[in-house]
Design a protein around this motif. Structure first.
Motif, PDB file in Angstrom:
ATOM      1  N   LEU A   5       1.757  15.540  16.118  1.00 21.64           N
ATOM      2  CA  LEU A   5       1.486  16.623  15.369  1.00 21.64           C
ATOM      3  C   LEU A   5       0.118  16.831  14.821  1.00 21.64           C
ATOM      4  O   LEU A   5      -0.656  16.071  14.983  1.00 21.64           O
ATOM      5  CB  LEU A   5       2.216  16.334  13.905  1.00 21.64           C
ATOM      6  N   ILE A   6      -0.456  18.030  15.124  1.00 17.89           N
ATOM      7  CA  ILE A   6      -1.864  18.358  14.845  1.00 17.89           C
ATOM      8  C   ILE A   6      -2.282  18.083  13.514  1.00 17.89           C
ATOM      9  O   ILE A   6      -1.567  18.494  12.365  1.00 17.89           O
ATOM     10  CB  ILE A   6      -1.844  19.911  15.061  1.00 17.89           C
ATOM     11  N   SER A   7      -3.275  17.793  13.267  1.00 16.82           N
ATOM     12  CA  SER A   7      -3.991  17.301  12.078  1.00 16.82           C
ATOM     13  C   SER A   7      -4.449  18.361  11.425  1.00 16.82           C
ATOM     14  O   SER A   7      -4.549  19.573  11.785  1.00 16.82           O
ATOM     15  CB  SER A   7      -5.056  16.197  12.186  1.00 16.82           C
ATOM     16  N   THR A   8      -4.789  18.177  10.043  1.00 17.00           N
ATOM     17  CA  THR A   8      -5.386  19.358   9.137  1.00 17.00           C
ATOM     18  C   THR A   8      -6.585  19.992   9.910  1.00 17.00           C
ATOM     19  O   THR A   8      -6.973  20.962   9.656  1.00 17.00           O
ATOM     20  CB  THR A   8      -5.610  18.929   7.598  1.00 17.00           C
ATOM     21  N   PHE A  38      11.911  30.760  18.659  1.00 17.96           N
ATOM     22  CA  PHE A  38      13.424  31.060  17.921  1.00 17.96           C
ATOM     23  C   PHE A  38      13.906  29.950  17.477  1.00 17.96           C
ATOM     24  O   PHE A  38      14.085  28.744  18.361  1.00 17.96           O
ATOM     25  CB  PHE A  38      14.450  31.674  19.110  1.00 17.96           C
ATOM     26  N   LEU A  39      13.986  29.916  16.277  1.00 22.89           N
ATOM     27  CA  LEU A  39      14.448  28.682  15.658  1.00 22.89           C
ATOM     28  C   LEU A  39      15.935  29.262  14.873  1.00 22.89           C
ATOM     29  O   LEU A  39      16.106  30.130  14.197  1.00 22.89           O
ATOM     30  CB  LEU A  39      13.406  28.250  14.294  1.00 22.89           C
ATOM     31  N   SER A  40      16.902  28.234  14.802  1.00 20.20           N
ATOM     32  CA  SER A  40      18.095  28.399  14.250  1.00 20.20           C
ATOM     33  C   SER A  40      18.331  27.147  13.347  1.00 20.20           C
ATOM     34  O   SER A  40      17.969  26.198  13.594  1.00 20.20           O
ATOM     35  CB  SER A  40      19.298  28.444  15.230  1.00 20.20           C
ATOM     36  N   GLY A  41      19.248  27.403  12.214  1.00 23.11           N
ATOM     37  CA  GLY A  41      19.797  26.075  11.516  1.00 23.11           C
ATOM     38  C   GLY A  41      19.706  26.556  10.170  1.00 23.11           C
ATOM     39  O   GLY A  41      20.362  27.415   9.542  1.00 23.11           O
ATOM     40  N   ALA A  42      19.154  25.589   9.185  1.00 24.48           N
ATOM     41  CA  ALA A  42      19.540  25.392   7.811  1.00 24.48           C
ATOM     42  C   ALA A  42      19.512  26.673   7.112  1.00 24.48           C
ATOM     43  O   ALA A  42      18.476  27.374   7.516  1.00 24.48           O
ATOM     44  CB  ALA A  42      18.704  24.301   7.200  1.00 24.48           C
ATOM     45  N   THR A  43      20.169  26.754   5.972  1.00 27.83           N
ATOM     46  CA  THR A  43      20.095  27.704   5.043  1.00 27.83           C
ATOM     47  C   THR A  43      19.506  27.382   3.811  1.00 27.83           C
ATOM     48  O   THR A  43      18.953  28.027   3.004  1.00 27.83           O
ATOM     49  CB  THR A  43      21.549  28.386   4.652  1.00 27.83           C
ATOM     50  N   ALA A  44      19.679  26.077   3.433  1.00 28.49           N
ATOM     51  CA  ALA A  44      19.190  25.542   2.170  1.00 28.49           C
ATOM     52  C   ALA A  44      17.921  25.670   1.769  1.00 28.49           C
ATOM     53  O   ALA A  44      17.316  26.156   0.560  1.00 28.49           O
ATOM     54  CB  ALA A  44      19.640  23.965   2.176  1.00 28.49           C
ATOM     55  N   ASN A  45      16.826  25.760   2.719  1.00 31.41           N
ATOM     56  CA  ASN A  45      15.533  25.602   2.832  1.00 31.41           C
ATOM     57  C   ASN A  45      14.829  26.741   3.678  1.00 31.41           C
ATOM     58  O   ASN A  45      13.711  26.767   4.088  1.00 31.41           O
ATOM     59  CB  ASN A  45      14.851  24.223   2.937  1.00 31.41           C
ATOM     60  N   ALA A  46      15.827  27.906   3.818  1.00 33.16           N
ATOM     61  CA  ALA A  46      15.174  28.983   4.245  1.00 33.16           C
ATOM     62  C   ALA A  46      13.912  29.517   3.743  1.00 33.16           C
ATOM     63  O   ALA A  46      12.965  29.827   4.691  1.00 33.16           O
ATOM     64  CB  ALA A  46      16.242  29.953   4.359  1.00 33.16           C
ATOM     65  N   ALA A  47      14.042  29.772   2.427  1.00 28.86           N
ATOM     66  CA  ALA A  47      12.595  30.216   1.936  1.00 28.86           C
ATOM     67  C   ALA A  47      11.506  29.284   1.916  1.00 28.86           C
ATOM     68  O   ALA A  47      10.487  29.746   2.395  1.00 28.86           O
ATOM     69  CB  ALA A  47      13.085  30.714   0.449  1.00 28.86           C
ATOM     70  N   THR A  48      11.761  28.158   2.079  1.00 32.90           N
ATOM     71  CA  THR A  48      10.419  27.235   2.417  1.00 32.90           C
ATOM     72  C   THR A  48      10.068  27.347   4.042  1.00 32.90           C
ATOM     73  O   THR A  48       8.824  27.349   4.163  1.00 32.90           O
ATOM     74  CB  THR A  48      10.937  25.676   2.351  1.00 32.90           C
ATOM     75  N   ILE A  49      11.063  27.528   4.783  1.00 34.35           N
ATOM     76  CA  ILE A  49      10.792  27.305   6.167  1.00 34.35           C
ATOM     77  C   ILE A  49       9.774  28.920   6.511  1.00 34.35           C
ATOM     78  O   ILE A  49       9.102  28.873   7.163  1.00 34.35           O
ATOM     79  CB  ILE A  49      11.916  27.519   7.165  1.00 34.35           C
ATOM     80  N   ARG A  50      10.555  29.881   5.693  1.00 37.44           N
ATOM     81  CA  ARG A  50       9.686  31.256   6.266  1.00 37.44           C
ATOM     82  C   ARG A  50       8.326  31.183   5.449  1.00 37.44           C
ATOM     83  O   ARG A  50       7.505  31.822   6.110  1.00 37.44           O
ATOM     84  CB  ARG A  50      10.714  32.312   5.712  1.00 37.44           C
ATOM     85  N   ALA A  51       8.212  30.560   4.361  1.00 40.12           N
ATOM     86  CA  ALA A  51       6.864  30.592   3.802  1.00 40.12           C
ATOM     87  C   ALA A  51       6.000  29.565   4.650  1.00 40.12           C
ATOM     88  O   ALA A  51       4.673  30.221   4.902  1.00 40.12           O
ATOM     89  CB  ALA A  51       6.936  29.875   2.337  1.00 40.12           C
ATOM     90  N   ALA A  52       6.483  28.419   4.992  1.00 39.68           N
ATOM     91  CA  ALA A  52       5.724  27.687   6.194  1.00 39.68           C
ATOM     92  C   ALA A  52       5.230  28.643   7.291  1.00 39.68           C
ATOM     93  O   ALA A  52       4.073  28.425   7.966  1.00 39.68           O
ATOM     94  CB  ALA A  52       6.527  26.459   6.557  1.00 39.68           C
ATOM     95  N   VAL A  53       6.136  29.452   7.898  1.00 41.15           N
ATOM     96  CA  VAL A  53       5.809  30.180   9.173  1.00 41.15           C
ATOM     97  C   VAL A  53       4.730  31.304   8.822  1.00 41.15           C
ATOM     98  O   VAL A  53       3.967  31.370   9.419  1.00 41.15           O
ATOM     99  CB  VAL A  53       7.062  30.660   9.658  1.00 41.15           C
ATOM    100  N   SER A 424       2.627  22.346   7.930  1.00 43.25           N
ATOM    101  CA  SER A 424       2.828  23.086   6.767  1.00 43.25           C
ATOM    102  C   SER A 424       4.101  22.439   5.938  1.00 43.25           C
ATOM    103  O   SER A 424       3.831  22.309   4.467  1.00 43.25           O
ATOM    104  CB  SER A 424       3.141  24.641   6.956  1.00 43.25           C
ATOM    105  N   LEU A 425       4.970  22.092   6.419  1.00 43.57           N
ATOM    106  CA  LEU A 425       6.347  21.580   5.976  1.00 43.57           C
ATOM    107  C   LEU A 425       6.160  19.918   5.242  1.00 43.57           C
ATOM    108  O   LEU A 425       6.822  19.770   4.451  1.00 43.57           O
ATOM    109  CB  LEU A 425       7.616  21.661   6.669  1.00 43.57           C
ATOM    110  N   THR A 426       4.885  19.416   6.017  1.00 44.92           N
ATOM    111  CA  THR A 426       4.863  18.173   5.485  1.00 44.92           C
ATOM    112  C   THR A 426       3.603  18.037   4.397  1.00 44.92           C
ATOM    113  O   THR A 426       3.405  16.774   4.036  1.00 44.92           O
ATOM    114  CB  THR A 426       4.390  17.386   6.539  1.00 44.92           C
ATOM    115  N   ASN A 427       3.148  19.217   4.122  1.00 42.41           N
ATOM    116  CA  ASN A 427       1.834  19.235   3.189  1.00 42.41           C
ATOM    117  C   ASN A 427       2.415  19.381   2.042  1.00 42.41           C
ATOM    118  O   ASN A 427       3.639  20.026   1.511  1.00 42.41           O
ATOM    119  CB  ASN A 427       1.272  20.356   3.641  1.00 42.41           C
ATOM    120  N   SER A 428       1.639  19.227   0.910  1.00 41.96           N
ATOM    121  CA  SER A 428       2.149  19.296  -0.622  1.00 41.96           C
ATOM    122  C   SER A 428       2.303  20.815  -0.945  1.00 41.96           C
ATOM    123  O   SER A 428       2.921  21.205  -1.958  1.00 41.96           O
ATOM    124  CB  SER A 428       0.947  18.900  -1.554  1.00 41.96           C
TER     125      SER A 428
END
Length: 470
Positions: A5-8, A38-53, A424-428
């Protein structure tokens, strides 16, 4: 080969932070973008994923930097596309997200080592930023990467959907799922296709919870529309009771007794409702694993996914309703509250899922008329609704650990985007939502904000282990 994974520092070098982009990308530019992921999958954290993108691929969330297309009608809340002039790729890039359940982040990506074509938002059907259609099988694509609430290996046995479940849940969305997407329909019924060549990257934790209808909350000494804090026997349900309800162990009177309440509406046919998700859902797979154990089958839908009115949910004393999306589950819980029926619901604890009385959180407008239960007297949070103290310390362990998976190496531009999303998803920064938590980094004293002190190393069957140094 697994990529690092790329660093900060590399994030900054790629220009992912504080970039200035051209004006919002048009639909035509998105369709012609040289880089598409193209990503497919979870609905629970959809808002988090979209913000990270938006942060990772586009450098921010301002509309001048990027545009996001959403779906309407039966596709609403399930299909998204985000595009921008991204300096990560040196040109226009578009990210497609089909949010249909965690199992859609597994077999559509990994099936037979090649994956299966999966519908995504069809930008040719858009008026402005709202789109009326998704791709047919002929013009669909195989997802490049999948995102699931728990490790891909968990989607087997009772966590793999049957043909009947797929048809019941997705025919209302796609017409006839089996004929519209035959290869995908077959792929979804297989046990997890993860193997030694699968690249699995642990991303972040996700807090899950047991929602309860308002009549159940007040009967347990709690408060309607509330999210409880700290440790207390008030508004709490014991793990064995949750397990019994999920397994279908009780008739109506037994379910009420297990919950410790009397029948508030004795004239109703339905005494208790259980609002769950289908086998395609990571929320359901994790609940099955956490409460019932590996390989144990939960009670299936007995209402044909009909919420019912007036306390008669298909004439079932204990009604089990499998809800396609998180939004559908909210509707199920709201209906139970409106009808005065004691009910539990299995959900993530992301912001949009929380009840309307969310003291300490800002920007919430959803009128979700239900409450959240403590589990065995424990809430995820202690002093405030976003502190995650009990989660971080391991008192509250109903926490999944999400992963991203792919068949192998991606193209360089695609991989750069994926690496930036993971960073982004592993960041605070994910802590802006109440649901996600970051995994321990092994450095003593870093378990603040929303980082846990413990991990399952993305193994859904493992007990939490305190990370070295925490």
């Amino acid at each position: 080969m697994k990529r690092t994974l790329i660093s900060t520092g590399l994030v900054a070098a790629f220009g992912l932070i504080g970039n200035v982009h051209a004006a919002g990308i048009t639909t035509a530019e998105a369709l012609a973008a040289p880089t598409q992921l193209f990503l497919s999958g979870a609905t629970a954290n959809a808002a988090t994923i979209r913000a990270a993108v938006k942060t990772a691929m586009c450098g921010g969330t301002a509309t001048t930097d990027s545009n996001e297309w959403t779906a309407s009608g039966t596709y609403s809340g399930k299909f998204f596309a985000i595009a921008c002039n991204s300096s990560v790729t040196g040109g226009n890039a578009v990210f497609y997200f089909s949010s249909l359940g965690s199992n859609f982040g597994v077999n559509p990506v990994l099936y037979n080592g090649t994956g299966a074509k999966t519908p995504k938002l069809n930008l040719n059907t858009c008026t402005g930023l709202v789109c009326s259609g998704v791709t047919t099988e002929a013009n669909s694509s195989i997802p490049d990467v999948g995102y699931s609430d728990i490790n891909a290996t968990a989607f087997s046995g009772p966590n793999a959907p049957t043909a009947a479940v797929l048809s019941r849940e997705f025919n209302p969305v796609f017409g006839n799922f089996a004929t519209a997407y035959p290869t995908l329909y077959t792929a979804m019924q297989a046990d997890s296709a993860a193997n030694e060549t699968t690249v699995v990257v642990p991303v972040n934790g996700m807090q899950f919870g047991i929602m309860i209808s308002n009549i159940l909350a007040t009967s347990l000494g709690g408060t309607a529309n509330s999210y409880p804090l700290g440790l207390s026997t008030s508004q709490s349900i014991a793990t064995p009771t949750i397990a019994g309800l999920m397994a279908g162990a009780y008739n109506g009177a037994q379910a009420l007794k297990a919950l410790g309440i009397s029948d508030p509406t004795p004239a109703n046919t339905t005494k208790v409702a259980v609002c769950t998700r289908p086998a395609t859902s990571g929320t359901k797979a994790w609940a099955n694993t956490f409460f019932l154990g590996a390989g144990a089958a939960p009670k299936g839908d007995n209402t044909s996914s009909t919420i019912g009115t007036g306390g008669n949910w298909s004439g079932q004393q204990v009604a089990y309703v499998e809800n396609l999306s998180s939004g559908d589950l909210r509707t199920c819980m709201i209906a139970a509250t409106a009808q005065g029926i004691p009910a539990i619901g299995i959900s993530s604890l992301e912001k949009g899922q929380l009840p309307k009385d969310t003291t300490g959180l800002t920007g919430l407008t959803a009128a979700n008329t239900y409450a959240v239960a403590r589990i065995d007297g424990v809430s995820p949070d202690n002093a405030s609704t976003t502190d995650r103290v009990n989660t971080r310390n391991g008192l509250y362990t109903y926490v999944g650990e999400a992963t991203m998976q792919s068949r192998g190496d991606l193209g360089d531009a695609q991989q750069a985007i994926v690496d930036a999303i993971v960073a982004s998803l592993t960041n605070s920064s994910v802590c802006a939502n109440p649901g996600p938590t970051t995994q321990p980094d092994g450095t003593s004293g870093n378990a603040t904000g929303c980082e846990t002190k413990w991990t399952r190393s993305a193994d859904p069957f493992a007990r939490p282990v305190v990370a070295a140094g925490e």
